[in-house]
Design an enzyme around this catalytic site. Structure first.
Site, PDB file in Angstrom:
ATOM      1  N   LYS A 226       0.810  -1.218   0.000  1.00 30.43           N
ATOM      2  CA  LYS A 226       0.000   0.000   0.000  1.00 30.43           C
ATOM      3  C   LYS A 226       0.849   1.275   0.000  1.00 30.43           C
ATOM      4  O   LYS A 226       2.044   1.272   0.252  1.00 30.43           O
ATOM      5  CB  LYS A 226      -0.988  -0.025   1.176  1.00 30.43           C
ATOM      6  CG  LYS A 226      -2.133  -0.998   0.900  1.00 30.43           C
ATOM      7  CD  LYS A 226      -3.245  -0.934   1.911  1.00 30.43           C
ATOM      8  CE  LYS A 226      -4.414  -1.830   1.461  1.00 30.43           C
ATOM      9  NZ  LYS A 226      -5.476  -1.912   2.471  1.00 30.43           N
ATOM     10  N   ARG A 266      -3.144  -9.994   5.128  1.00 27.87           N
ATOM     11  CA  ARG A 266      -3.555 -10.184   3.732  1.00 27.87           C
ATOM     12  C   ARG A 266      -2.454  -9.636   2.833  1.00 27.87           C
ATOM     13  O   ARG A 266      -2.141  -8.443   2.886  1.00 27.87           O
ATOM     14  CB  ARG A 266      -4.878  -9.449   3.489  1.00 27.87           C
ATOM     15  CG  ARG A 266      -5.444  -9.550   2.085  1.00 27.87           C
ATOM     16  CD  ARG A 266      -6.692  -8.685   1.982  1.00 27.87           C
ATOM     17  NE  ARG A 266      -7.345  -8.777   0.671  1.00 27.87           N
ATOM     18  CZ  ARG A 266      -7.007  -8.059  -0.405  1.00 27.87           C
ATOM     19  NH1 ARG A 266      -6.006  -7.188  -0.317  1.00 27.87           N
ATOM     20  NH2 ARG A 266      -7.650  -8.206  -1.548  1.00 27.87           N
TER      21      ARG A 266
END
Length: 287
Positions: A226, A266
């Site tokens: 991210k 995740r």
């Protein structure tokens, strides 16, 4: 149940792991931020999911709609066409499959095809039919912190105290989900890193995962590749590395999250994170 299992929490109807679980990502999309288009073909997506399991994934999260900032929503029929064959194919091979969707119809058909978990980044807010569908199926449900669609960019990302606000908003959402019929032991919470949050917000939430765990539900951390990691890694006044060059940083977050008691992480690249959570468990076991 070991101390480690008890501290991380257990999700009803899912396997019990003695460490932080690893959730591998299969994006059946042409436009996801880090790997869009690589697994768009059903056969390739199923093979990729099986490869992730071979590399150490405990469960596989299948999604047919990109949730990156600015992404345009796909229509329901297209999402179903992308997701259901992949869920069915992986489940038939004995994989524990999570479906990443904001649509009740996709969740319902995925569960019927063998899916085990519904991972809704809106926490049931995007589709009012979602909570009743999941409740009727008796399936586990991930409630992520969400402040709305990101088609206009990073919306509503202003906080006075990001940790207390995210925890408070998640608590309220969990109460609504339970009132809607989903059992408390079926619920996982996710702080929603990168969703209506700036890099400093994401880092603060990671630094205070204990506050999220105090909600009393297992915690899923989805930090993989991210933007905040790119921000951390960027040289001063330099450009952040591209998404696929953030896997070592992702594994570092995975180790930290596992050490703090996260139920699962995740990730797109599984092998390094699978090693990281096992090292964290070994250190934990030596204390």
């Amino acid at each position: 149940m070991s101390t480690s299992q008890a501290s991380r929490g257990h999700v009803a109807h899912l396997p019990v792991w003695d460490r932080c679980a690893v959730m591998g990502v299969v994006n059946v999309t042409p436009d996801s931020f880090s790997d869009g288009g690589r697994w768009f073909d059903t056969t390739a997506a199923i093979k990729h999911g099986l490869d992730l399991v071979a590399q150490g994934a405990d469960l596989v999260d299948v999604g047919g709609e990109s949730t990156r900032p600015g992404a345009t929503r796909v229509d329901e029929d297209e999402e179903l066409k992308r997701v259901i064959p992949v869920v069915r194919g992986l489940a038939s091979e004995g994989v524990t499959v999570s479906v990443d969707t904001m649509r009740a119809s996709v969740a319902e058909q995925s569960l019927a095809a063998g899916g085990a978990l519904v991972n809704d980044v809106s926490g049931g807010l995007a589709d009012p039919a979602m909570v009743p569908v999941v409740a009727a199926a008796g399936a586990p449900f991930v409630v992520m912190h969400w402040r709305g669609f990101l088609e206009g960019g990073n919306v509503r990302g202003v906080y006075e105290d990001v940790v207390s606000e995210v925890v408070g908003e998640l608590h309220a959402r969990v109460e609504a989900v339970v009132a809607g019929g989903i059992a408390p032991d079926h619920i996982v919470v996710d702080p929603g890193l990168g969703f209506s949050k700036e890099p400093e917000h994401d880092l603060a939430l990671l630094a205070h995962l204990d506050k999220l765990r105090a909600l009393g539900h297992p915690v899923l951390v989805a930090a993989s590749r991210k933007r905040f990691l790119g921000h951390v890694l960027a040289a001063e006044q330099g450009a952040p590395p591209p998404a696929r060059e953030r896997d070592a940083a992702t594994a570092a977050v995975s180790a930290l999250a596992a050490h703090t008691g996260a139920w699962a992480v995740r990730v797109h690249e599984v092998r390094a994170t699978a090693d990281a959570v096992r090292v964290a468990r070994a250190v934990e076991g030596a204390q």
